[in-house]
Design a protein around this motif. Structure first.
Motif, short mmCIF file in Angstrom:
data_model
loop_
_atom_site.label_atom_id
_atom_site.label_comp_id
_atom_site.label_asym_id
_atom_site.label_seq_id
_atom_site.Cartn_x
_atom_site.Cartn_y
_atom_site.Cartn_z
N MET B 659 24.43 16.88 5.87
CA MET B 659 24.71 18.08 5.08
C MET B 659 25.95 18.78 5.64
O MET B 659 26.10 18.91 6.85
CB MET B 659 23.53 19.04 5.10
N LEU B 696 32.68 17.31 -2.74
CA LEU B 696 31.32 17.25 -2.18
C LEU B 696 30.22 17.00 -3.21
O LEU B 696 29.16 16.49 -2.87
CB LEU B 696 31.00 18.56 -1.45
N PHE B 697 30.43 17.39 -4.46
CA PHE B 697 29.30 17.43 -5.38
C PHE B 697 29.45 16.60 -6.65
O PHE B 697 28.55 15.85 -7.03
CB PHE B 697 29.03 18.89 -5.80
N LEU B 717 26.09 17.64 -10.31
CA LEU B 717 26.09 18.82 -9.46
C LEU B 717 27.44 19.53 -9.50
O LEU B 717 28.41 19.05 -8.91
CB LEU B 717 25.74 18.43 -8.02
N VAL B 718 27.49 20.64 -10.20
CA VAL B 718 28.70 21.47 -10.13
C VAL B 718 28.59 22.33 -8.87
O VAL B 718 27.49 22.63 -8.41
CB VAL B 718 28.88 22.35 -11.38
N MET B 720 28.24 25.51 -6.74
CA MET B 720 27.63 26.80 -7.05
C MET B 720 27.92 27.80 -5.93
O MET B 720 28.23 27.42 -4.80
CB MET B 720 26.14 26.64 -7.32
N GLU B 723 26.81 27.70 -2.08
CA GLU B 723 27.36 26.77 -1.09
C GLU B 723 28.83 27.06 -0.78
O GLU B 723 29.41 26.43 0.11
CB GLU B 723 27.25 25.32 -1.59
#
Ligand SMILES: Cc1cc2nc3c(=O)[nH]c(=O)nc-3n(C[C@H](O)[C@H](O)[C@H](O)COP(=O)(O)OP(=O)(O)OC[C@H]3O[C@@H](n4cnc5c(N)ncnc54)[C@H](O)[C@@H]3O)c2cc1C
Lengths: 282, 792
Positions: B659, B696-697, B717-718, B720, B723
């Motif tokens: 992560m 990253l997403f 995954l946009v 948000m 993060e």
């Protein structure tokens, strides 16, 4: 992304809801918070004939505690669970987990019972209920029956609920004083369904342990090997090593099987280490 | 006493004024396409191919047609009779080829999500009901998905008329590349990068209403998009309606990012249906079909290497880029520009003598890929900045020093890059030094090293970048596309003394209308409340390109400046006559003509306008004031106005889980003249977030047979807010010499640099752990665990 055309009826009481279902037949669905159901309808993954709105059934809402147990009404909203002083004090595991369920707007509508009845393998509340050994209270045409969590979650979106049965509440025995608990999950973004999650309940003196993983299999699963190891007094490393032994693990887009196994083990190791530290400090 | 600029009560250029249209949008008074309800309007839904590649054997619409409320059903053959197919190639990208693309799949469907049948009904819900009843028999054909295998000699061919799945190849070489790499005194690094597909995910999906009036043969397109005049031409060409009888209206647009600047078969079919039915037809893409039909972006595999001499100076750079574009090059901008930009921009901040590039643009059975915010930039920046860090590591230099040694000097402009890009007015050295100060680079390194000692893995990533903005006709017009590089602005004084302006650039949320009002108010000496802005309607605005490639402020803004100045000159001329004063002794302040020397009010704009419009008899016969002026502007002398900046990311990686926690992000950007710092900063912040999305997403995940696996907002995954790091922004201002306004583009910077900054930071964090270098985006936790060898 439009639903099929369906009929809408509203129930005011539990018997009312059951009667409406009997009239409408098997293609009817109960509508609780709608946070999962409406999305399924819009995708036309589900095309029900009738929606039976149960959100006005007052008897299904609220949290009550007696000397032995806490009962969470099925229609209690995630947000109300989060704000409940009883839950915070008596079932801190649920309190810790509820903040990880989606986002505030969804928690304002989504319900505890809806989450348990839906049985998404990645959902937090079913895992908590399993870890806490909750008992489901189910109303049907033939009256009320009770099903323990261990016998309730049967697979992805599959539960012991028969068609038309209504989950009315979940009863959870107060954990023994001195019980320790842990919760952790790994999600790509805050509010997402986790890549892997852990609910942990350990009775005083390790007399009993319930280790439940979610989002790694087709339902919340108990890690029996890890539970046995904890009870047997194994070290953190030893317990973590057997985290997913005997569990059928499924991968998803964010984490393959090996990653999920790894995550389950990391979560368990970290939570156990945290509890050990806590104990040492106390 | 002479009035100083600072004494003027309204000096708007450079002020962070709020957006006048924000109130309207926040009160729910927006006029997005889906808000519009026209009389007799019907609704479209599309049956889309469930297969990546399939022959359409038969289509049975009888059950669908029988459903009450269904108005019409059209398939590819029906649409082929009324819409001519389009070909998405540009002539200046020589050798590029792409077969004619029909509005609806005709004979063969080439990607999962391609529209096959259009159903029109009284409501969208009925149209969807009917769409589910359309019975299509497909013969599934082998899908060509992986871009490397697509080029294999024995790969199935997507288009039987072409001898391979290659759309376009470009080779470029300058300087002694081989000699530089062969030189034993140089240090050479090489790395292979993979950039996944992602997409725009606009808050408002694509939406269109076709409204045809047969009595006048007029077609109106209510359009959620960026380039109304381009669409006017496209619609006219392919539907056979005279261009002047096509009106394209873009009112409020809820985000675009380049998604809404292309020709989409479902939108053109909607217009054709409106024409056939002689009644308005609305189509609003739902999120699922947006994921499968909005253009996708990126999708590159690149092998790159670079060499430095003993002093750390770059001697050569080489890249080999393969990029997958789906089954067609997208019309009319082509899908070649993205790769072309990668070739043109790699290494742009640095001074080096030898460069070789090979680009292959490849057809696949996936959603078409085309221009999206910061076209090609994040790829070029990540490749070069990744190599710079590798070189620093290989030669034992600090990454900041590696850049200091090689950055183009601030006193070296104008100059030309190995690729032939003509740079002027850039400020790499200033930006990098300002960045290092802003982030406290030395302090940050100390923090990182101290954290490492505690088992916490933090990393710093640095980036220098160049962005293409304010393009001249050399971008598209030269290649035969109906895309204007110039923009026009009109400014008009009304009888109340208010100023009405119209401009061919468009607003999609970036603040276009705000800066137009600022420029006008500034020149005309009125408050912004007295400036009324119109954009987006081909019936009322001057002809121009629209908003894309960070050209709005630089080109449309300059046109606005010149139009407002021309209007101002007219006003002062009239005032001079009325007041019996020389115009150059007068100026405009506070809605009035004032004496420039004393500031004394002489006549309000309102009285002046009333004199001109109502009492022209008071003016001498020879004076015929227009009180309206139009000016057009295009960039000349330079093909592009380049912008530059520097960026840094600070991250923490959990090696147990892969992560990544974004701790901080810094940007120093030189956009030339800043019209509105808040708008510029929000462009940069939004761009950084979008760049982090790609890093990253965000990823369109495909199965081997070309099925997109995550076409929902739950699975795609946009980025948000939760993060995102705090993003600190600072500016260096070097106005462009190409215009009076001096503004360069601000829209690309964040997206261009953020992925590289994050990638370099993650690799910096993981380096002490002996991890393999992360070179695949998005850098997901699982990929990080693989790089660490934790999972296979
Ligand atoms: C964006 C988003 C993110 C989310 N993220 C998470 C997350 O991270 N973790 C998580 O756990 N959940 C998440 N959810 C799901 C959310 O928690 C749902 O609210 C919950 O799963 C269902 O509760 P509901 O009350 O909305 O049920 P509904 O959507 O109304 O119903 C769901 C299903 O359960 C049935 N049902 C509902 N109540 C009963 C009952 N009392 N008896 C019998 N059957 C019943 C319905 O018929 C239906 O089939 C997310 C949802 C969204 C939209």
């Amino acid at each position: 992304m439009k639903t099929n055309a369906f009929a809408y009826v509203r129930a005011d009481t539990v018997p009312d809801a059951l009667r409406l279902y009997a009239e409408a037949g098997e293609d009817a669905r109960y509508l609780a918070g709608g946070q999962s159901l409406m999305a399924a309808l819009n995708f036309r993954l589900d095309e029900p004939s009738t929606l039976i709105d149960i959100t006005r059934v007052a008897a299904l809402r609220g949290i009550v505690a007696d000397a032995d147990a806490i009962r969470i009404g099925a229609l209690t909203r995630h947000a109300d669970v989060a704000d409940s002083a009883v839950i915070t004090a008596e079932l801190p595991l649920i309190h810790a987990a509820i903040g990880h369920v989606a986002h505030p707007a969804i928690r304002n509508r989504g319900t505890f019972g809806g989450s348990v009845a839906l049985a998404d393998p990645a959902a937090e509340m079913p895992a908590c209920v399993l870890a806490l050994g909750g008992v489901m209270e189910i109303a049907g045409q033939d009256g009320t029956r009770h099903v323990p969590a261990d016998a309730f979650f049967l697979g992805t979106y599959e539960t012991a609920l028969a068609p038309g049965e209504l989950l009315t509440g979940v009863t959870i025995q107060r954990p023994a004083p001195g019980s320790r608990w842990g919760f952790a999950e790994l999600a790509r973004r805050a509010g997402d369904y986790a890549m892997a999650g852990l609910c942990l309940m350990i009775a005083p003196d390790r007399r009993d342990a319930r280790v439940v993983f979610f989002s790694i299999s087709d339902r919340p699963v108990r890690a029996r090997a890890a539970e046995a190891a904890i009870i047997a007094g194994a070290s953190v490393i030893e317990v973590a090593a057997v985290a997913t032994d005997g569990i059928e693990v499924y991968g998803d887009l964010n984490a393959g099987i090996a990653t999920k196994r790894h995550y389950a083990s990391v979560l368990l190791r970290r939570e156990l280490a945290r509890l050990d530290q806590q104990e040492a400090a106390a | 006493m002479t009035l100083h600029a600072y004494d003027r009560p309204v000096s708007y250029i450079g002020a962070s004024v709020p957006r006048p249209n924000a109130t309207r949008l926040l009160q729910g008074r927006g006029r997005y396409v889906d808000d519009k309800v026209l009389p007799r309007m019907v609704h479209a839904a599309f049956v889309r191919s469930p297969h990546a590649h399939a022959r359409i054997l038969s289509i049975d619409v009888s059950a669908a047609r029988a459903l009450p409320g269904v108005v019409a059903i059209y398939d590819g053959a029906d649409m082929a009779k009324v819409i001519t197919p389009w070909v998405g190639v540009l002539t200046h990208l020589s050798g590029m080829r792409s077969p004619p693309q029909p509005a609806l799949a005709h004979g063969v469907a080439h990607w999962q999500g391609e529209p096959v049948v259009m159903v029109i009904a009284q409501s969208r819900a009925v149209a969807e009901d009917a769409a589910a009843l359309v019975d299509i028999d497909y013969e599934v054909l082998p899908a060509v998905c992986d871009m490397d295998t697509a080029l294999a000699p024995d790969a199935p061919r997507i288009h039987p008329g072409l001898d391979s799945n290659l759309c376009w190849e470009r080779k470029f070489e300058t300087g002694a590349v081989d000699a530089a790499f062969a030189d034993p005194t140089t240090t050479v690094v090489e790395r292979r990068f993979t950039f996944g597909r992602h997409t725009g995910v606009t808050l408002e999906p694509r939406a269109v209403i076709g409204d045809y009036d047969p009595s006048e043969d007029r077609l109106t397109m209510h359009y959620s998009g960026q380039a109304p005049h381009m669409m006017q031409s496209v619609v006219s060409r392919h539907l056979g309606v005279p261009e002047a009888r096509v009106r394209v209206v873009a009112e409020d647009v809820g985000g675009s990012f380049g998604i809404k600047i292309h020709t989409y078969g479902d939108e053109i079919a909607t217009l054709a249906a409106a024409k056939m039915l002689k009644r308005p037809v609305k189509f609003v893409a739902d999120r699922l079909e947006s994921f499968l039909s909005d253009i996708h972006a990126r999708d590159h595999r690149i092998t790159a290497r670079a060499a430095v001499d003993a002093d750390g100076r770059l001697t050569a750079v080489e890249i080999d880029d393969v990029t997958g574009i789906g089954p067609y090059s997208v019309y009319p901008r082509s899908s070649g520009i993205e790769g072309n930009q990668v070739v043109n921009l790699t290494g742009a901040p640095y001074d080096f003598p030898a460069y070789r590039a090979r680009l292959r643009v490849v057809f696949q059975n996936k959603t078409p890929m085309c221009q999206y915010r910061a076209v090609g930039h994040p790829i070029a920046v990540a490749v070069m900045e990744g190599l710079m860090d590798d070189l620093a590591h290989a030669t034992g230099r600090d990454p900041a020093d590696m850049r200091r040694i090689n950055l183009r000097r601030d006193d070296s402009y104008p100059c030309t890059s190995p690729q032939g890009m003509r740079f002027a007015d850039l400020s790499h050295q200033q930006c990098m030094e300002k960045l290092l100060t802003l982030m406290d680079y030395e302090g940050l390194k100390a923090d990182r090293d101290a954290a490492r000692a505690r088992g916490i893995h933090r990393g710093i990533g640095l980036v220098s970048m160049v962005e293409v903005t304010n393009p001249s006709p050399m971008f598209y017009g030269v290649g035969g596309a109906p895309i204007a590089a110039q923009d026009g602005a009109t400014a008009r004084l009304d009888a109340s003394g208010a100023v009405h302006v119209a401009n061919s650039i468009t607003e999609q949320g970036q603040g276009t209308e705000t800066i137009l009002a600022q420029i006008t108010a500034d020149v005309m000496g009125v408050t912004m409340a007295d400036v009324h802005v119109t954009t987006g309607d081909t019936a009322t605005v001057p002809y121009g390109g629209g908003t894309w490639a960070s050209r709005g402020a630089g080109i449309g803004g300059e046109a606005m400046l010149q139009a407002a100045r021309a209007l101002r000159a007219q006003v002062l001329e009239v005032a001079g006559v009325i007041l019996q004063a020389a115009p150059d002794t007068l100026t405009l302040v506070g809605g009035a003509v004032v004496d420039a020397a004393t500031g004394a009010e002489r006549i309000t704009l309102r009285d002046l306008a009333r004199t001109v419009y109502y009492r022209g008899n008071e003016l001498p016969p020879g004076l015929k004031p227009e009180l309206i002026a139009t000016r057009h502007y295009r960039v000349t002398d330079y093909p592009f106005v380049f912008t530059n900046g520097a960026m840094a990311s600070y991250v923490e990686v959990d090696p147990d889980t892969g992560m990544v926690k974004l701790l901080s992000h810094w940007v120093v950007e030189d956009v030339g003249t800043i019209l509105n710092e808040k708008l510029v900063d929000e462009q940069i912040r939004g761009g950084v977030v979008q760049g982090i999305g790609g890093a990253l997403f965000e990823e369109c995940i495909y199965s081997d047979d070309g099925q997109m696996q995550n076409a929902t907002m739950a699975d795609y995954l946009v980025p948000m807010a939760g993060e995102m790091p705090d993003i600190t922004i600072a500016h260096v201002c070097t106005p462009t010499r190409t215009s009076d306004l001096g503004a360069k583009g601000a829209g690309e910077a964040g997206t261009a640099g953020a992925p590289a900054a994050v990638m370099n930071a993650i690799n910096d964090a993981l380096r002490p752990l002996g991890a393999a270098t992360l070179s695949q985006m998005p850098m997901t936790p699982e990929r990080i665990l693989r790089a660490l060898g934790t999972v296979a």
